[in-house]
Design a protein around this motif. Structure first.
Motif, PDB file in Angstrom:
ATOM      1  N   LYS A  81      -6.769  -2.390  -1.904  1.00 22.24           N
ATOM      2  CA  LYS A  81      -5.488  -1.675  -1.914  1.00 22.24           C
ATOM      3  C   LYS A  81      -4.775  -1.828  -3.247  1.00 22.24           C
ATOM      4  O   LYS A  81      -4.283  -0.849  -3.809  1.00 22.24           O
ATOM      5  N   ARG A  82      -4.706  -3.035  -3.770  1.00 20.02           N
ATOM      6  CA  ARG A  82      -3.940  -3.203  -5.014  1.00 20.02           C
ATOM      7  C   ARG A  82      -4.639  -2.509  -6.187  1.00 20.02           C
ATOM      8  O   ARG A  82      -3.982  -1.998  -7.082  1.00 20.02           O
TER       9      ARG A  82
ATOM     10  N   LEU B 110      -3.933   1.246  -5.809  1.00 15.62           N
ATOM     11  CA  LEU B 110      -2.521   1.450  -6.163  1.00 15.62           C
ATOM     12  C   LEU B 110      -2.336   1.403  -7.669  1.00 15.62           C
ATOM     13  O   LEU B 110      -1.633   2.240  -8.261  1.00 15.62           O
TER      14      LEU B 110
ATOM     15  N   SER C 234      -1.552   4.609 -10.175  1.00 16.63           N
ATOM     16  CA  SER C 234      -0.277   4.554 -10.910  1.00 16.63           C
ATOM     17  C   SER C 234      -0.504   4.650 -12.410  1.00 16.63           C
ATOM     18  O   SER C 234       0.288   5.287 -13.121  1.00 16.63           O
TER      19      SER C 234
ATOM     20  N   TRP D 124       4.281  -4.930  -2.368  1.00 20.76           N
ATOM     21  CA  TRP D 124       3.383  -3.853  -2.780  1.00 20.76           C
ATOM     22  C   TRP D 124       2.451  -3.414  -1.657  1.00 20.76           C
ATOM     23  O   TRP D 124       1.990  -2.269  -1.621  1.00 20.76           O
TER      24      TRP D 124
ATOM     25  N   ARG E  44      -0.955   3.675  -1.179  1.00 19.01           N
ATOM     26  CA  ARG E  44      -1.707   3.604  -2.440  1.00 19.01           C
ATOM     27  C   ARG E  44      -1.980   4.984  -3.039  1.00 19.01           C
ATOM     28  O   ARG E  44      -2.244   5.096  -4.228  1.00 19.01           O
TER      29      ARG E  44
ATOM     30  N   ALA F 215       5.381   4.870  -5.577  1.00 21.12           N
ATOM     31  CA  ALA F 215       5.146   3.466  -5.913  1.00 21.12           C
ATOM     32  C   ALA F 215       5.886   3.083  -7.189  1.00 21.12           C
ATOM     33  O   ALA F 215       6.530   2.019  -7.264  1.00 21.12           O
TER      34      ALA F 215
END
Length: 874
Positions: free
Chosen positions: A19-20, A23, A27, A152, A157, A163
């Motif tokens: 997920k991070r 994301l 971004s 977060w 995501r 975000a």
């Protein structure tokens, strides 16, 4: 304008990695707006069996991200160039240099960052590209702000704009924007998450320092080197906010308290120049061609098209199959539906490197043809290897028939297909492989023998530290005879029956030693009570239960047969003690102790024999011993021989049948293995007066075995069903003659096995002739092992000598033949061995036993090792 360099691998680096990373990548792509902008993701050291990290998260990336995202894959084979100097699975400096080397040469700037960062402009602008467009030459850094994981994690995501705005609001509202200062050069903490430099500068200084193979300080080293180049380090903290998605709930390789760091004194304090001339010609793996793809056209997307091209259309609505794994006969399934199996096989082939070489061992032409089509459709152009003695022809384009050594040298992965074409199967399953034509058995023996030898070669290669592990695939290999054999040599993944596939890497420690997985609690408790290393298997427990029932039903101690009075039966009284009244239990314990064969035999045992447990690990020259089954390495050989050296119906699934015959042959094989004289390149001989399974067993594991048939049994050696390699086993009839070795093959042997008391059974004169003839054909350093019927009660006879006579005779025979005894002699004999007694001609002889009684007395067997040259005792 900008090439963003990030790296990673398909693992679980910290909590919620997927997920991070998605994301962050989405971004970052959101703020790259100039033509030519790109994100270069270096997939470093993801196992060959897996897709790249980007492919694993592709469906969570936005269309804008996929359009500018490039992936460069560094396979484990290239990481192996550094692996002996680091414990890390990823090497940051090498990974970043790989991306830098392959970045868009038209882009002015390189941004080195990580897949846990979100960037935004302080002025509310959308584009990072526009911000850096007018920057003067230099080196720029930005401090990072930490964002708690629960924050977060609450974001979508796939919505990078939201975000970015959430990070902006959280930073101000939740007091996250804390700028942490450090020293005058690096200026900020955590500088590696935003380092912006000219591409030309980074090439001029030869990239990141690839001597830095541990964790941390790679960014600090770059900062100090570029500071030397410019005399300053500039900051964009007034224009850019950099937020870091925290991920330390779980420790990663670089966040553990015992992590190994790159030396800060060497790589920070002692930096004296900006460039690295020692790596100028090699940095970034410049000499190696690497796989590269755009995220909107990943290799994993090829599989559906490959299957479309390889499989016929299905007319029927579906299939049915039975997975009756409790049915003994069902384990001998050999029929394979190639159309159903191919998708699962091709799935395992899809991630192989483009230049991979597939080695295919099998006999099912339909499965091979479909696999070959799928392999080509997946983009693999290298040759497919098949064994030169197999049934799969090399008439197909790009298929080569090679010998076993070339097979091992060139292959990248192995596919073993344990099936037969329907033409060879009158029925399926074929219990104990009965009813299969001779040619079908030949093919099965070839496939199984190649599997055994190739897994052993792989194990030896890995033990020597040569290369990386290769994948082994087996089909059909779920709940079948060959599937169980596959799992004993390969660390496999448990797959569902419908796939028919097992896969994994070779067990580095050798054959798996299995305790009885279905052993009940009684077996485990009995094993612990008797001090055994493994639970007592079901067969032995059931024998003990039957013995105990007889003992409990007996009217008196004289009615109890001695061979039923064993330590296992005695221990079982305690395990089931609650069901037996205490007075009865104590009385039966006394009966067992009184009638145990070992108690009566001890008074008659030859004084040379020591009353004790044999030492562990087992010595080479020794008496038969029940305790040898408790040694892990010896037990592994016992299981392997019991399975492959005995007829299927007789003993295939009685793995730890503790009998003299199994002990004798197992100890021969165990000793030869310890002496290092048998293996895939060794030639062996079995010399016997009666058919024996050792020849079949060795044909699957060596370069060849010659059967010297001293009594002319001929085809009697093949009468009982055992798996064998027919091309590696030859029978040489040799009836008694004045020169009995004239019909022997004209070649030397590395190991010779003489079982069943063949050496001394016909008298000393013939033993002397046989041993001298054998020794002449023994290669230097070769070993002869033989079994000898051994009297236990000092009443030896010609074909069953007493221990002192055996020791003297073996010494004389060895000396006359130019041989030497391998090590000392172990004459210890435990009560557990003596209790396993049988009387010739009676029912007890059909039970597993280690000691035999007849009209002449008591005897067991011993095994001896003689070498042509010195061998250390082990």
């Amino acid at each position: 304008m900008i090439s963003v360099i990030v790296y990673g691998r398909n693992d679980s680096h910290g909590y919620n990695l997927h997920k991070r990373a998605a994301l962050s990548l989405n971004s970052i792509a959101e703020v790259l707006t100039a033509p030519g902008d790109e994100i270069v993701f270096v997939d470093y050291n993801t196992p060959d069996d897996l897709p790249t990290f980007v492919e694993a998260i592709l469906d969570t990336l936005t269309g804008g991200c996929r359009e500018i995202l490039r992936v460069v894959r560094v396979r484990p084979a290239l990481h192996a160039l550094f692996a002996d100097r680091t414990s890390y699975a990823t090497i940051e400096s090498v990974a970043r240099n790989v991306g830098l080397r392959r970045s868009n040469p038209r882009n002015r700037w390189i941004l080195s960052t990580n897949t846990d960062m979100v960037f935004l402009r302080r002025d509310g602008g959308r584009s990072l590209s526009e911000l850096v467009d007018g920057l003067p030459d230099g080196f720029y850094q930005v401090p990072r702000f930490e964002v708690p994981e629960s924050l977060w994690e609450s974001l979508d995501r796939r919505d990078p704009r939201l975000a970015i705005e959430r990070f902006r609001w959280w930073g101000a509202r939740f007091h996250l924007n804390e700028l942490v200062h450090t020293d005058p050069i690096t200026r900020f903490d955590g500088i590696g998450d935003f380092q912006l430099a000219l591409r030309s500068d980074l090439f001029a200084i030869h990239g990141f320092n690839e001597d830095m193979l541990a964790g941390w300080n790679v960014d600090m080293n770059l900062c100090h080197r570029l500071h030397r180049r410019y005399g300053r380090v500039d900051s964009l903290s007034g224009q850019v906010l950099a937020y870091h998605c925290g991920h330390t709930r779980l420790p990663t390789a670089i966040h553990r308290d015992d992590t190994v760091m790159n030396d800060p004194v060497r790589y920070i304090d002692r930096v004296v120049r900006d460039d690295l001339p020692e790596q100028a010609e090699r940095w970034g793996l410049v000499r190696h061609a690497l796989e590269e793809f755009r995220a909107d056209a990943p290799p994993s997307g090829r599989l559906p098209a490959a299957l479309e091209k390889s499989l016929p259309a299905q007319d029927d609505p579906g299939r049915e199959a039975w997975n009756d794994f409790t049915n003994f006969s069902a384990r001998f399934r050999l029929r394979l539906d190639p159309d159903h199996a191919l998708p699962y096989v091709a799935d395992l082939l899809a991630t192989a490197p483009p230049d991979a070489v597939l080695a295919y061992v099998g006999s099912h032409r339909g499965m091979f043809e479909r696999t070959l089509r799928a392999w080509r459709a997946l983009g693999h152009g290298e040759a497919v290897l098949v064994p030169e003695s197999g049934v799969i022809p090399d008439e197909f384009p790009g298929v080569e028939a090679v010998d076993a050594l070339e097979f091992d040298r060139r292959a990248s992965l192995f596919l073993f297909e344990f099936a037969l074409d329907d033409d060879w199967l009158a029925q399926d399953p074929c219990p104990c492989f009965e009813g299969i034509p001779e040619e079908g058995l030949r093919q099965l023996g070839l496939i199984y023998g190649l599997f055994i030898q190739q897994t052993e070669r792989e194990r030896q290669r890995l033990a020597a530290g040569k290369g990386t592990p290769r994948r082994f695939i087996g089909v059909p290999a779920v709940n079948t005879f060959f599937g169980m054999r596959f799992g004993e040599r390969v660390m496999f993944t448990h797959t569902m029956f419908s796939t028919r596939v097992r896969h994994g890497q070779v067990r580095r420690t050798g054959l798996a030693v299995r305790s009885d997985g279905a052993a009940d609690e009684a077996g485990r408790r009995l094993g612990a009570a008797l001090g055994r290393a493994f639970p007592i298997d079901r067969q032995e427990v059931e024998i003990a239960r039957g013995d105990l029932d007889r003992i409990l039903a007996a009217e008196g101690p004289d009615a109890v047969e001695p061979h039923r009075c064993t330590a296992v039966a005695q221990a079982l009284l305690d395990v089931v003690g609650a069901a037996v009244p205490e007075p009865v239990r104590q009385e039966r314990r006394r009966w067992i102790e009184r009638n145990r064969p070992s108690r009566a035999l001890r008074e008659r045992i030859d004084p040379l024999i020591v009353s004790s447990k044999p030492p562990a690990p087992p010595l080479l020259n020794k008496l038969c011993a029940a305790e040898d089954w408790e040694d892990t390495h010896w037990r592994a050989v016992a299981e392997e021989f019991t399975r492959d050296g005995l007829p299927f119906r007789a003993s295939t699934y009685a793995y730890f049948k503790r009998s003299r015959g199994v002990w004798e042959r197992t100890h021969m094989l165990y000793g030869l293995g310890r002496l290092g004289v048998i293996g895939h390149d060794a030639r062996c001989a079995v010399i016997s007066r009666a058919p024996d399974g050792l020849g079949h067993f060795l044909s699957l594991r060596t370069a060849g075995v010659d059967i010297i048939d001293l009594q002319g049994h001929g085809t009697g050696w093949l009468a009982r069903r055992r798996m064998r390699r027919m091309d590696r086993m030859s029978i040489h009839p040799d009836p008694a003659s004045p020169a009995p070795d004239r019909s022997w093959p004209d070649r030397s042997w590395n190991a010779v096995l003489i079982p069943q008391n063949t050496l001394l059974g016909a008298g000393l004169r013939q033993a002397d002739t046989l041993l001298r003839n054998t020794a002449r054909r023994l290669a230097g350093g070769g070993v002869i092992t033989c079994s000898v019927e051994t009297a236990l009660d000092n009443r030896g006879r010609r074909d069953c000598p007493a221990p002192d006579r055996i020791a003297a005779v073996m010494g004389i025979l060895a000396d006359r033949s130019g041989l030497v005894l391998c090590g000392g002699v172990d004459w210890s004999l435990s009560d557990a061995t003596l209790d396993r007694i049988a009387v010739r001609g009676e029912d007890s002889e059909r039970r597993p036993h280690l000691v035999t009684r007849d009209d002449h007395g008591h005897c067991t067997c011993s095994v001896w090792f003689l070498s042509k040259g010195e061998h250390p005792q082990r």
